[in-house]
Write a protein that holds these residues in place. Structure first.
Motif, PDB file in Angstrom:
ATOM      1  N   ILE B 452       0.854  -1.199   0.000  1.00 45.97           N
ATOM      2  CA  ILE B 452       0.000   0.000   0.000  1.00 45.97           C
ATOM      3  C   ILE B 452       0.886   1.244   0.000  1.00 45.97           C
ATOM      4  CG2 ILE B 452      -1.675   1.316   1.358  1.00 45.97           C
ATOM      5  CD1 ILE B 452      -2.731  -1.442   2.369  1.00 45.97           C
ATOM      6  N   TRP B 735      -5.486  -6.899   6.238  1.00 45.68           N
ATOM      7  CA  TRP B 735      -5.663  -5.736   5.353  1.00 45.68           C
ATOM      8  C   TRP B 735      -5.940  -4.479   6.166  1.00 45.68           C
ATOM      9  CZ3 TRP B 735     -10.170  -2.753   4.399  1.00 45.68           C
ATOM     10  CH2 TRP B 735     -10.018  -1.814   3.379  1.00 45.68           C
ATOM     11  N   SER B 739      -3.489  -1.385   6.304  1.00 44.60           N
ATOM     12  CA  SER B 739      -3.897  -0.037   5.920  1.00 44.60           C
ATOM     13  C   SER B 739      -3.425   0.975   6.957  1.00 44.60           C
ATOM     14  CB  SER B 739      -5.425   0.035   5.789  1.00 44.60           C
ATOM     15  OG  SER B 739      -5.824  -0.778   4.723  1.00 44.60           O
ATOM     16  N   LEU B 768      -6.117   5.854  -1.988  1.00 47.55           N
ATOM     17  CA  LEU B 768      -6.763   4.610  -1.539  1.00 47.55           C
ATOM     18  C   LEU B 768      -6.589   3.487  -2.556  1.00 47.55           C
ATOM     19  CD1 LEU B 768     -10.058   5.904   0.082  1.00 47.55           C
ATOM     20  CD2 LEU B 768      -8.090   4.902   1.221  1.00 47.55           C
ATOM     21  N   ASN B 771      -4.747   0.625  -1.240  1.00 46.41           N
ATOM     22  CA  ASN B 771      -5.534  -0.135  -0.261  1.00 46.41           C
ATOM     23  C   ASN B 771      -6.510  -1.079  -0.970  1.00 46.41           C
ATOM     24  OD1 ASN B 771      -4.680   2.490   0.843  1.00 46.41           O
ATOM     25  ND2 ASN B 771      -5.514   1.663   2.718  1.00 46.41           N
ATOM     26  N   TRP B 774      -4.693  -3.855  -2.843  1.00 43.84           N
ATOM     27  CA  TRP B 774      -4.208  -4.847  -1.872  1.00 43.84           C
ATOM     28  C   TRP B 774      -5.362  -5.661  -1.304  1.00 43.84           C
ATOM     29  CZ3 TRP B 774      -0.469  -7.782  -0.978  1.00 43.84           C
ATOM     30  CH2 TRP B 774      -0.328  -8.435   0.237  1.00 43.84           C
TER      31      TRP B 774
END
Lengths: 358, 805
Positions: B452, B735, B739, B768, B771, B774
């Motif tokens: 990220i 995740w 983040s 984003l 994010n 991912w």
């Protein structure tokens, strides 16, 4: 949600046919050490509503037999029908769902999932098999837990309750989808006697309510509380009449007797053919008339041949009779020391054909 | 006969092939990552220097207007000069396959006639070297812009409009591109062509040189002051002989022009290398904990038959050693190969030559040390724990499940009521092995966070480049071959449809005059008109130029690196052409750091006075009336301007678009973010192997429960769902954590990159997109990681798992 989306509990209309029918069940395990045949051509019929115990020594094949019914294992040869359906052709995944709907299984070691509370464990089979609308499942599960006395523990994890309570919860789980058949493999084997008694009482209640129950146990006293006993010895099913007639006999002797027994079917009024005192007869079903009318049958006693024995013409009663002819030398040690007169009205009697007195 | 205990070790290894493979894969993945990173680091650091040194790079580049061969021969006699070459650099245009004219820098020299290996000799990738008269060799870097290939004949347009056709006889890699620092560096460099000096007249150029390449004596080639001393002597000589020095630059022989980018990569590699060692350690710890957990009963049995704790510990340590050695044997060649592939990619984009694929002892030694130590260290705690339990605990199985269902999260999850039971099983299973979960999450989280962060870094660099684009706000940049009067050009250009405004800018190369009177570094002086609307600077100190300023100057931040004491209010002496002049520093602005040379802005009139270009210019910036033009629109406008001016007989050197500048820079710098992406994917793969391992181990440990679920109605689908949802739950948690952790990692990585590329700390511009990408990857990874165990779980028969009779 329309209720028809959810499967309904299974009901059998047996018309007197067996709910479980096993024919020629053979099971051979193969390993590096060689082959071991655990079941050797077993035939079993179980009628709806029967409370059947399966007994036998450790390693005799009783759990393997039960596994054939639950579909947990498959026979090397033979057929298994449950409710008239051959279950051996089902793939594993379909079998799992079929099993969840038709059978309730109770294991020796409870096998509750430790990450679910008791009530969640009971709801799980309903989830898996999509039985009952979701909104009803918790209520039903709570009802089942109440029935086994666990309503106060419903929301506890298995690790937080005692072994007996876990097994009671396992029974409740087995009833989750209201299956017509319950299979319990040594359900009391891991419990103390008091708790075992409580669990046994639950099974008796269920039997009284008409559930077909197969109950694997080592415990002879518990087995005697069932209304039918299947004895497995060395992979073979022992004749049930012999098991009932000689409860104290060793399993190996009973197996030998079972193998040596010759069935004899007498039509109504038919005379027993002249026989030898080398055989002892066991009445499996029906009545015999000795001489001119029904009489108590004399049991051979002591060293036998000179003891009182049935004399005169022996013929089948109005309903005919099924007899087992057994080698006297094998049976002799099992017979009581004193002559015993079987009570009239009982279907199980045994006797020897003796010489006419005088 | 082999002793039973060792037989058990080999039996453990061979009889559970799936588990053994998983353990070996876990260790090998960690070792692979370490090996790949170390090998890349070592070869990158070595080859970019030694490879550059091998092309005989000039230590001094001196830019002038013209000198001839006689003067070149005299220069060769100057003290400290080991080798001197003259090069003619000129900007022409080449027609690409789309028929458009692209700028090309053509270098002409006495290639092949110098009697010594020429300086900065390009590496021949295809064809021949040197090109003969009227032949051209092209550099591989921007070859795709030209669309030419070996054997083609390309069209070269001269400022006069004459078109020459030149056969392409070689495709080369010139590692010196960007070394002059006056072209905006490697990433802004356009198509490069090379031809023989005899071609110059044919190309409409004077027969001589405008750039001097000098190598100093061998012993001084890594000695900056010694090189500088030679440069000073050269500048004095040029001055004495009346050749104006427009600028010069000095380099060590090992100082590849793109070394800053390699340093950035090396810094990232170094950072990630540490992380990967830790992650591999976590992975291995997790695996061995599970292995030992499965062996508890056997440990109990061994203890009952007389096995001491020391003996049992030794057995498992040997087992770990065997696993490690197998993993090492797999990892060393694979990591070497992967490192080479990575280096091939980087070398193309960073413009250096990997000397050869080779065995890097340091890498293999590090891998061996890690293989021998980390698994043993990772395994020792679970082994000691596993062997400490009593025989009773071991044989009862009590130890293996303790604390599984007692944690806070577990109790919390036990209160969740809204989910179906299969989903509850998945969620609660997730938190059953908290230690294992924690290690898996850390591994996956760090991989994800780096991934990220890569997007945030890329976005930050891109935003910063966009911001730098405000120094070049024009839609079209026009460069004419000779100065034209501003009013005339403006009037002519304004006739082109869609042009709203034209500004004539000026520019010159200058040298800083140091306190001792010597010429310092070269400065690119840019002079916008005093009321220019086409620049929005990022001021660091002071102010921007005012219309009323006289000899005011603003300097780029790179001045602070070369002249740390410099500040607003100081006077800076510059030598422009042959004359020196003083300038008052009114501000310092943020520019592209080390990616460009020294930049300075002065008012047009002030510079014009110094260069004698009042009212004239070669450089014009054109703004379209449509303020929303994209690159294609700008190109179209540029074509119209070029066509119109050509019809008016202007001599055009180059017509470029405003957006292509940022585009080229972003494309060039994308190698850094792509590299970061590769590194983060490497970490993510360590994480996903960790997750796959965890899922496999979880399923292995829960086969019994799976059997029970089967017994009470669990279909294949239900079992697969339960396992998959658990994996996905772990993925989603990782995740979320990634983040969050990506925020500081983004700042850290962006700072490293910015410091090296732009010489400043980063203003992180978060996006984003990383994010979400991912999230997609982690969902796929979790599903993949869970699918094999889930499939295996669904294949288990109840009899196998409940182990009846």
């Amino acid at each position: 949600m329309p209720p028809e989306r959810y499967a309904l509990p299974v009901r059998y209309d047996s018309n007197g046919d067996p709910i479980i029918r096993m024919r020629g069940i053979t099971k051979t395990f193969r390993s590096a050490a060689g082959e071991a045949t655990v079941l050797k051509g077993v035939d079993v019929d179980i009628l709806p509503g029967q409370f059947v115990s399966v007994v036998g020594r450790s390693g005799s094949g009783k759990s393997t037999l039960v596994n054939m019914i639950t579909g947990i294992d498959r026979p090397t040869s033979g057929s298994v029908e449950i409710g008239g359906q051959n279950i051996l052709h089902m793939p594993e995944s379909d079998m799992a769902v079929w099993r969840g709907r038709h059978l309730g299984i109770v294991f020796q070691f409870f096998q509750l999932l430790p990450m679910l509370t008791l009530i969640e464990n009971v709801m799980l089979p309903m989830d898996f098999c999509n039985m009952y609308p979701p909104a009803m499942r918790e209520e039903r599960a709570l009802g089942l837990l109440t029935r086994v006395g666990l309503d106060d523990f419903a929301y506890k994890l298995p690790g937080a309750v005692a072994g007996g309570q876990q097994q009671s919860a396992a029974v409740a789980r087995a009833l989750a989808n209201d299956p017509p058949i319950l299979i319990a493999d040594e359900p009391t084997g891991n419990l103390d006697s008091v708790t075992a008694e409580q669990v046994m009482e639950i099974f008796e209640e269920l039997a009284a309510l008409g559930k077909t129950i197969l109950f694997v146990t080592h415990d002879r006293t518990l087995a005697l509380r069932t209304n039918r006993r299947l004895l497995i010895s060395d992979g073979e099913l022992v004749n049930e009449t012999l098991v009932a007639a000689f409860p104290d006999a060793s399993h190996s002797l009973l197996l030998r007797l079972s193998k040596g027994a010759q069935p004899l079917d007498l039509p109504p009024g038919a005379d027993l053919p002249p026989g030898s005192s080398a055989h002892i007869y066991l009445v499996e079903a029906g009545w015999l008339e000795v001489g001119s009318g029904p009489q108590p049958v004399v049991i051979a006693a002591g060293d036998g041949l000179d003891a009182p024995a049935v004399s005169g013409a022996v013929r089948a009663g109005d309903e005919g009779a099924k007899l087992l002819s057994l080698p006297a030398d094998l049976v002799e040690p099992l017979l009581p020391a004193e002559p015993v007169f079987a009570e009239a009205g009982r279907s199980l009697r045994w006797f020897r054909l003796g010489r006419r007195q005088g | 006969m082999i002793r039973p205990r060792w037989h058990k070790i080999f039996s453990d290894l061979l009889s559970h092939k799936g588990r053994s493979l998983l353990i070996i894969a876990s260790i090998a993945t960690g070792l692979f990552a370490i090996g790949m990173i170390t090998t890349s680091y070592v070869i990158l650091a070595e080859d970019i220097r030694s490879g550059y040194r091998a092309v005989n790079p000039p230590n001094i580049q001196l830019f002038t207007t013209f000198f001839d061969r006689d003067y070149l021969n005299r220069i060769r006699k100057i003290d400290g000069v080991r080798q001197a070459e003259g090069v003619w650099n000129t900007n022409l245009q080449i027609r690409n396959t789309a028929g458009e004219w692209e700028p090309i820098t053509v270098k002409a020299s006495d290639y092949g006639r110098m009697g010594a290996k020429e300086m900065g000799q390009p590496h021949v990738l295809e064809g021949i070297w040197p090109p003969d008269e009227k032949q051209i060799a092209l550099d591989i870097n921007r070859l795709s812009d030209a669309g030419a290939k070996l054997g083609d004949t390309v069209e070269i347009k001269l400022p006069s409009g004459v078109i020459r056709r030149m056969p392409v006889v070689g495709i080369v890699r010139d590692q010196t591109i960007g070394s002059s620092r006056t072209e905006g560096g490697f990433f802004l460099a356009g198509i490069q062509g090379y031809t023989n000096i005899d071609t110059l007249r044919w190309l409409g150029q004077p027969e001589g040189y405008n750039t001097l390449y000098v190598r100093v004596e061998t012993e001084d080639q890594e000695n900056k002051p010694a090189i500088r001393a030679v440069a000073d002597r050269l500048i004095d000589d040029f001055d004495k002989n009346g050749y104006p020095v427009n600028g010069f630059i000095t380099h060590l022989s090992s100082e590849h022009p793109n070394l800053p980018y390699v340093d950035a990569m090396a810094a990232v590699i170094y950072l990630l290398g540490f992380l990967v060692v830790f992650l591999s350690g976590f992975l291995i710890t997790n695996t061995f904990s599970a292995l030992l957990n499965q062996q508890v009963e056997q440990i109990g049995v061994m203890k009952t038959v007389g096995g001491s704790r020391g003996q049992i510990v030794a057995m498992y340590m040997v087992l770990i050693l065997v696993f490690s050695l197998i993993a090492l044997a797999v990892a060393i060649p694979l990591s070497n190969k992967a490192a080479y592939m990575l280096l091939e990619y980087i070398s193309v984009h960073i413009n250096f030559q990997v000397i050869e694929l080779r065995f890097v002892p340091a890498s293999s030694i590090l891998q061996t040390i890690v293989a021998l130590l980390v698994p043993q260290l990772a395994g020792i705690i679970p082994i000691l724990q596993g062997t400490r339990i009593s025989v009773r605990e071991a044989l009862s199985g009590a130890a293996s499940n303790q604390n599984e269902t007692t944690g806070f999260m577990y109790r919390l999850l036990a209160k969740f009521r809204g989910f179906s039971r299969p989903i509850l099983i998945s969620l609660r299973n997730t938190f059953r092995r908290r230690g294992r979960l924690a290690l898996t999450l850390i591994t996956l989280m760090l991989g994800g966070a780096t991934f990220i962060a890569t997007f945030n870094v890329r976005n930050s660099i891109s935003s910063y480049i966009d911001r730098l684009g405000r120094y070049f706000l024009a839609d079209v940049n026009l460069t004419l071959d000779r100065p034209y009067r501003l009013e005339r050009v403006a009037a002519d250009v304004m006739q082109v449809q869609g042009v709203a405004m034209v500004e004539g800018w000026n520019g010159a190369f200058a040298s800083v005059v140091t306190e001792d009177g010597k010429a310092g570094e070269t400065v690119q002086v840019v002079a916008p008109p005093k009321d220019s609307k086409l620049i929005e600077p990022i001021l660091l100190r002071g102010r921007w130029l005012m219309p009323d300023d006289r000899n005011a100057i603003t300097l780029s931040e790179l001045f602070l690196e070369s002249y740390p004491e410099i500040d607003v209010g100081d006077t800076l002496r510059l030598k422009i052409g042959m004359d020196e002049s003083d300038w008052e520093i009114v501000g310092l602005f943020q520019f592209a750091g080390r990616s460009s040379g020294l930049f300075a802005y002065v008012n047009y009139d002030d510079l014009a006075r110094e260069t004698g270009m009042q009212g004239k210019s070669t450089s014009f910036r054109i703004v379209a009336s449509d303020t929303t033009l994209d690159l294609a629109g700008q190109k179209e406008l540029a074509s119209r301007v070029e066509a119109h001016l050509s019809s008016l007989n202007y001599k055009i050197k180059d017509v470029g678009t405003g957006l292509s500048l940022g585009d080229k820079t972003s494309q060039g710098l994308s190698v850094l973010t792509t590299f970061l992406l590769i590194m983060s994917l490497l970490m993510a793969s360590v994480g996903s192997i960790g997750l796959a391992g965890t899922m496999s181990l979880n399923v292995m440990e829960r086969t019994h429960e799976i059997g029970v679920m089967r017994a009470i109605g669990g279909s294949n689908r239900a079992i697969i769902t339960i396992v998959l949802v658990e994996g996905i739950a772990i993925g989603l948690i990782s995740w979320l954590l990634a983040s969050l952790v990506a925020l500081p990692i983004s700042k850290q990585l962006a700072d490293i990159m910015f410091q090296i590329i732009f010489d400043r700390s980063a203003d992180v511009v978060f996006t984003l997109s990383g994010n979400f990408i991912w999230l997609g990857i982690v969902l796929v990874l979790s599903t993949l990681a869970g699918s094999a165990p889930a499939f295996n779980a669904s294949r288990l028969t109840i009899r196998e798992v409940l182990a009846y009779e």
